[in-house]
Design a protein around this motif. Structure first.
Motif, PDB file in Angstrom:
ATOM      1  N   UNK A  27      -3.389   3.392  -9.866  1.00  0.00           N
ATOM      2  CA  UNK A  27      -4.473   3.657  -8.909  1.00  0.00           C
ATOM      3  C   UNK A  27      -4.009   3.379  -7.484  1.00  0.00           C
ATOM      4  N   UNK A  28      -4.756   3.960  -6.561  1.00  0.00           N
ATOM      5  CA  UNK A  28      -4.523   3.674  -5.136  1.00  0.00           C
ATOM      6  C   UNK A  28      -5.681   2.810  -4.658  1.00  0.00           C
ATOM      7  N   UNK A  29      -5.453   1.527  -4.474  1.00  0.00           N
ATOM      8  CA  UNK A  29      -6.561   0.652  -4.064  1.00  0.00           C
ATOM      9  C   UNK A  29      -7.207   1.155  -2.765  1.00  0.00           C
ATOM     10  N   UNK A  30      -8.536   1.074  -2.728  1.00  0.00           N
ATOM     11  CA  UNK A  30      -9.249   1.537  -1.529  1.00  0.00           C
ATOM     12  C   UNK A  30      -8.959   0.587  -0.369  1.00  0.00           C
ATOM     13  N   UNK A  31      -8.943  -0.689  -0.672  1.00  0.00           N
ATOM     14  CA  UNK A  31      -8.713  -1.702   0.338  1.00  0.00           C
ATOM     15  C   UNK A  31      -7.202  -1.917   0.526  1.00  0.00           C
ATOM     16  N   UNK A  32      -6.718  -1.614   1.719  1.00  0.00           N
ATOM     17  CA  UNK A  32      -5.275  -1.668   1.975  1.00  0.00           C
ATOM     18  C   UNK A  32      -4.697  -3.064   1.734  1.00  0.00           C
ATOM     19  N   UNK A  33      -5.559  -4.104   1.865  1.00  0.00           N
ATOM     20  CA  UNK A  33      -5.078  -5.470   1.628  1.00  0.00           C
ATOM     21  C   UNK A  33      -4.654  -5.685   0.184  1.00  0.00           C
ATOM     22  N   UNK A  34      -5.194  -4.841  -0.701  1.00  0.00           N
ATOM     23  CA  UNK A  34      -4.850  -4.964  -2.115  1.00  0.00           C
ATOM     24  C   UNK A  34      -3.523  -4.285  -2.452  1.00  0.00           C
ATOM     25  N   UNK A  35      -2.831  -3.818  -1.444  1.00  0.00           N
ATOM     26  CA  UNK A  35      -1.550  -3.160  -1.707  1.00  0.00           C
ATOM     27  C   UNK A  35      -1.702  -1.650  -1.736  1.00  0.00           C
ATOM     28  N   UNK A  36      -0.601  -0.967  -2.075  1.00  0.00           N
ATOM     29  CA  UNK A  36      -0.593   0.499  -2.028  1.00  0.00           C
ATOM     30  C   UNK A  36      -0.732   1.138  -3.401  1.00  0.00           C
ATOM     31  N   UNK A  37      -0.348   0.409  -4.434  1.00  0.00           N
ATOM     32  CA  UNK A  37      -0.499   0.909  -5.802  1.00  0.00           C
ATOM     33  C   UNK A  37      -0.999  -0.228  -6.682  1.00  0.00           C
ATOM     34  N   UNK A  38      -1.789   0.139  -7.700  1.00  0.00           N
ATOM     35  CA  UNK A  38      -2.252  -0.889  -8.632  1.00  0.00           C
ATOM     36  C   UNK A  38      -2.172  -0.351 -10.054  1.00  0.00           C
ATOM     37  N   UNK A  81       2.650  -3.770  -3.007  1.00  0.00           N
ATOM     38  CA  UNK A  81       2.488  -3.458  -1.590  1.00  0.00           C
ATOM     39  C   UNK A  81       3.819  -2.953  -1.047  1.00  0.00           C
ATOM     40  N   UNK A  82       3.745  -1.810  -0.426  1.00  0.00           N
ATOM     41  CA  UNK A  82       4.964  -1.246   0.159  1.00  0.00           C
ATOM     42  C   UNK A  82       5.283  -1.969   1.458  1.00  0.00           C
ATOM     43  N   UNK A  83       6.546  -2.153   1.706  1.00  0.00           N
ATOM     44  CA  UNK A  83       6.986  -2.645   2.997  1.00  0.00           C
ATOM     45  C   UNK A  83       6.896  -1.460   3.964  1.00  0.00           C
ATOM     46  N   UNK A  84       5.882  -1.497   4.832  1.00  0.00           N
ATOM     47  CA  UNK A  84       5.589  -0.320   5.654  1.00  0.00           C
ATOM     48  C   UNK A  84       6.777   0.137   6.493  1.00  0.00           C
ATOM     49  N   UNK A 477       0.308   1.759  12.401  1.00  0.00           N
ATOM     50  CA  UNK A 477      -0.375   2.380  11.258  1.00  0.00           C
ATOM     51  C   UNK A 477      -0.367   3.899  11.305  1.00  0.00           C
ATOM     52  N   UNK A 478      -0.349   4.454  12.520  1.00  0.00           N
ATOM     53  CA  UNK A 478      -0.356   5.921  12.634  1.00  0.00           C
ATOM     54  C   UNK A 478       0.941   6.498  12.079  1.00  0.00           C
ATOM     55  N   UNK A 479       2.043   5.841  12.448  1.00  0.00           N
ATOM     56  CA  UNK A 479       3.346   6.301  11.962  1.00  0.00           C
ATOM     57  C   UNK A 479       3.428   6.128  10.454  1.00  0.00           C
ATOM     58  N   UNK A 522      -2.813   9.027  19.468  1.00  0.00           N
ATOM     59  CA  UNK A 522      -2.910   7.571  19.625  1.00  0.00           C
ATOM     60  C   UNK A 522      -1.655   6.874  20.121  1.00  0.00           C
ATOM     61  N   UNK A 523      -0.550   7.585  20.072  1.00  0.00           N
ATOM     62  CA  UNK A 523       0.716   6.945  20.429  1.00  0.00           C
ATOM     63  C   UNK A 523       1.372   7.712  21.570  1.00  0.00           C
ATOM     64  N   UNK A 524       1.866   6.981  22.567  1.00  0.00           N
ATOM     65  CA  UNK A 524       2.562   7.669  23.660  1.00  0.00           C
ATOM     66  C   UNK A 524       4.014   7.878  23.233  1.00  0.00           C
ATOM     67  N   UNK A 525       4.289   9.039  22.732  1.00  0.00           N
ATOM     68  CA  UNK A 525       5.590   9.293  22.113  1.00  0.00           C
ATOM     69  C   UNK A 525       6.717   9.268  23.136  1.00  0.00           C
ATOM     70  N   UNK A 526       6.450   9.850  24.319  1.00  0.00           N
ATOM     71  CA  UNK A 526       7.548  10.061  25.265  1.00  0.00           C
ATOM     72  C   UNK A 526       7.768   8.925  26.272  1.00  0.00           C
TER      73      UNK A 526
END
Ligand code: ARG
Length: 561
Positions: A27-38, A81-84, A477-479, A522-526
């Motif tokens: 599963x993909x936990x809805x709450x990101x604090x619970x990690x990325x896969x369960x 939890x993935x190492x982002x 988080x955007x990246x 959201x991010x100033x790329x340049x």
């Protein structure tokens, strides 16, 4: 890196379940604090006679991996939890190194004939044939991406009693000049007129039958006219194929199998499968099913017989590992019969034959019918879409180079994408305004996003900056959202190939485009700082993946628009 696969591997080292089953349970936990896969442990509880919380703990104690920031037992779940930062940098590194080969894989190999498009000579190409063409084309590209060798076959409807009628009609009212000018429309009008007049004047029908007999017997005039009709019709179809950018490896249509049906009929007889029913030769389809007709009572052979001959011929010619028929859902029964008869003939390869059906397109809620005048002319649809794209470009980007080419890519891309973005079995109502819409969930939106990424890269180059080839670590988080999508691309391709479903890729491309546009907003790329190279790497990777996703759909991705 395929993190989900990694989770499957780790769990499977501890748990006695097939990998597919494990993958389906993750599963993909809805709450990101619970990690990325369960991985939920309930299913194992019964079998192991332990409570799931204990099982989760046990599994967690026995596995470890550097690919994850953490692996924790939380209640009855094993959470990963993935190492982002690691995901972002390993993904970007892969994409930039592999470029448009990112996502190439070996799901299987060998020849896969794809029976697609297959319009009928001397009739306008229908919306259904367009669907078959673009769906088949995308499946071909996707199968190739995962290791197979697709063979695109246009099984033209170029034979049958209707050609006797067409010849008779041409002899009455035909005009060479008209046919040369507008082949399909002229021929089609003769044919329609023939049907109308035959209602009053049944002798015409006999004339049609006589001409068909002549054609069968090789009468030079009949053969010459038939060949000519075929040739000019095909030239007309080829214009549409060229617009769509679709090519074929074979045009062996129905006529090609004229002399290959009798051997099949003989074979069916030899194998004791043929019996007589109401004057026709049929094969039993089992209880509660109508038998399949192989030879009609008047001795003529039919659609199914020809397809049997074609299937056998293709097996000999291509030694295929799979064969696909991209044909409307209304022909489902025909393909059930085709597979069943082949199976009865002891051809086990019939298991590798797949009908890939698609839904019906209606207009104003009604079925499209050329005869009844409820028609959509494909040439016109493509022209309208290209013109509209051209108008938009003239307004928004009047200095753009190659305007005609870009307008073509965007207009035609809009039409193709519109056809592919929904599950292929969904029916939909044809609405030109909807097809040529450029905002929202459309092909032009994805193209535009890619052009935006390219434009950022051009601006960077003008500043003397380029994508890094060593530092890809971004921690926002955007990246992460963009990179996670990109990391998913190989799995998406596999899924699309396994389900013969281009919409999986179309939906994915929309999703990635949206994530990238959020990043862009959201991010100033340049901004010139030490991370600009890493950010540009993300931009470049996005463009590579969007371009490749569009390519798999049969849509071009202009670098500027
Ligand atoms: N010409 C047919 C039609 O327009 C489609 C042929 C599909 N392919 C096949 N092998 N039966 O309905």
């Amino acid at each position: 890196m395929d993190f989900k696969n990694e989770v499957v591997e780790l769990i499977s080292s501890q748990v006695d379940l097939p990998k597919e089953k494990i993958a389906a349970l993750i599963e993909r936990p809805k709450n990101a604090k619970m990690g990325d896969y369960a991985f939920p442990c309930f299913v194992l509880a019964k079998e192991l006679h332990k409570n799931p919380v204990e099982i989760a703990k046990n599994i967690t104690d026995n596995i470890s991996s550097d690919d994850f920031a953490s692996i924790k037992a939380v209640g009855p779940y094993v959470n990963f939890a993935i190492d982002h930062e690691k995901l972002v940098s390993s993904t970007l590194k892969d994409v930039l190194a592999q470029n448009n080969h990112y996502g190439d894989q070996e799901v299987g190999h060998g020849n896969v004939p794809i029976d697609m498009s297959s319009p009928n000579i001397a009739k306008p190409m229908s919306m259904g044939h367009l669907r078959s063409t673009v769906i088949g084309n995308s499946i071909a590209k996707t199968m190739e991406k995962v290791g197979y060798t697709p063979i695109k076959i246009n099984y033209l409807g170029d034979y049958g009693t209707q050609f006797g009628k067409l010849i008779a009609a041409y002899k009455h009212w035909g005009n060479e000049e008209d046919v040369k000018k507008d082949p399909i429309m002229s021929l089609f009008h003769y044919y329609v007129r023939f049907h109308k007049e035959a209602e009053e004047n049944p002798e015409l029908d006999q004339e049609g039958r006589d001409w068909f007999k002549k054609l069968e017997d090789g009468d030079p005039e009949a053969v010459k006219l038939w060949k000519w009709f075929r040739e000019v019709s095909l030239a007309d179809f080829n214009r549409i194929y060229k617009e769509l950018g679709v090519t074929f490896d074979s045009y062996n249509g129905e006529a090609f199998f004229n002399d290959k049906m009798q051997p099949v009929i003989d074979e069916l007889k030899d194998k004791g499968l043929l019996y007589e029913s109401r004057g026709a030769q049929v094969v039993d389809m089992g209880e509660d099913e109508n038998p399949a007709i192989i030879v009609k009572s008047d001795g003529t052979s039919i659609y199914l017989t020809r397809d049997l001959a074609a299937a056998e011929w293709r097996m000999k010619e291509y030694d295929f590992v799979k064969m696909l028929y991209v044909v409307g859902n209304e022909q489902a029964q025909h393909f059930v019969e085709l597979k069943t008869v082949l199976k009865k003939m002891s051809y086990d390869w019939s298991d590798e034959i797949h009908h890939v059906p698609f839904g019906l397109i209606t207009q104003g809620g009604k079925k499209l019918s050329t005869r009844k005048g409820n028609v959509v002319f494909l040439d016109q649809v493509l022209k309208d879409a290209v013109n509209l794209a051209k108008k938009q470009i003239e307004e928004k980007n009047p200095d753009l180079a190659n305007q005609d080419q870009v307008a073509h890519d965007v207009g035609v891309g809009a039409v193709i994408f519109h056809d592919l973005k929904n599950d292929r079995l969904d029916n939909f109502d044809f609405d030109l305004n909807e097809v040529v819409r450029f905002e929202g969930d459309t092909g032009p939106y994805v193209q535009y996003t890619n052009a935006r990424a390219q434009s950022v890269l051009r601006k960077a180059a003008a500043m003397g900056e380029k994508p890094s080839d060593t530092d890809f670590a971004l921690d926002d988080d955007w990246a992460f959202a963009v990179a996670k999508d990109i990391a998913d691309f190989p799995r998406i391709i596999r899924r699309s190939a396994e389900k013969f479903e281009p919409s999986v890729i179309a939906k994915y491309s929309l999703d990635l485009a949206k994530k990238f546009n959020k990043y862009y907003a959201n991010v100033k790329i340049l901004t010139k700082d030490e991370k600009i190279g890493a950010r540009l790497a993300l931009v470049k990777a996005t463009s590579i993946v969007l371009t490749e996703a569009l390519r798999l759909l049969g849509v071009n991705a202009p670098e500027e628009m």
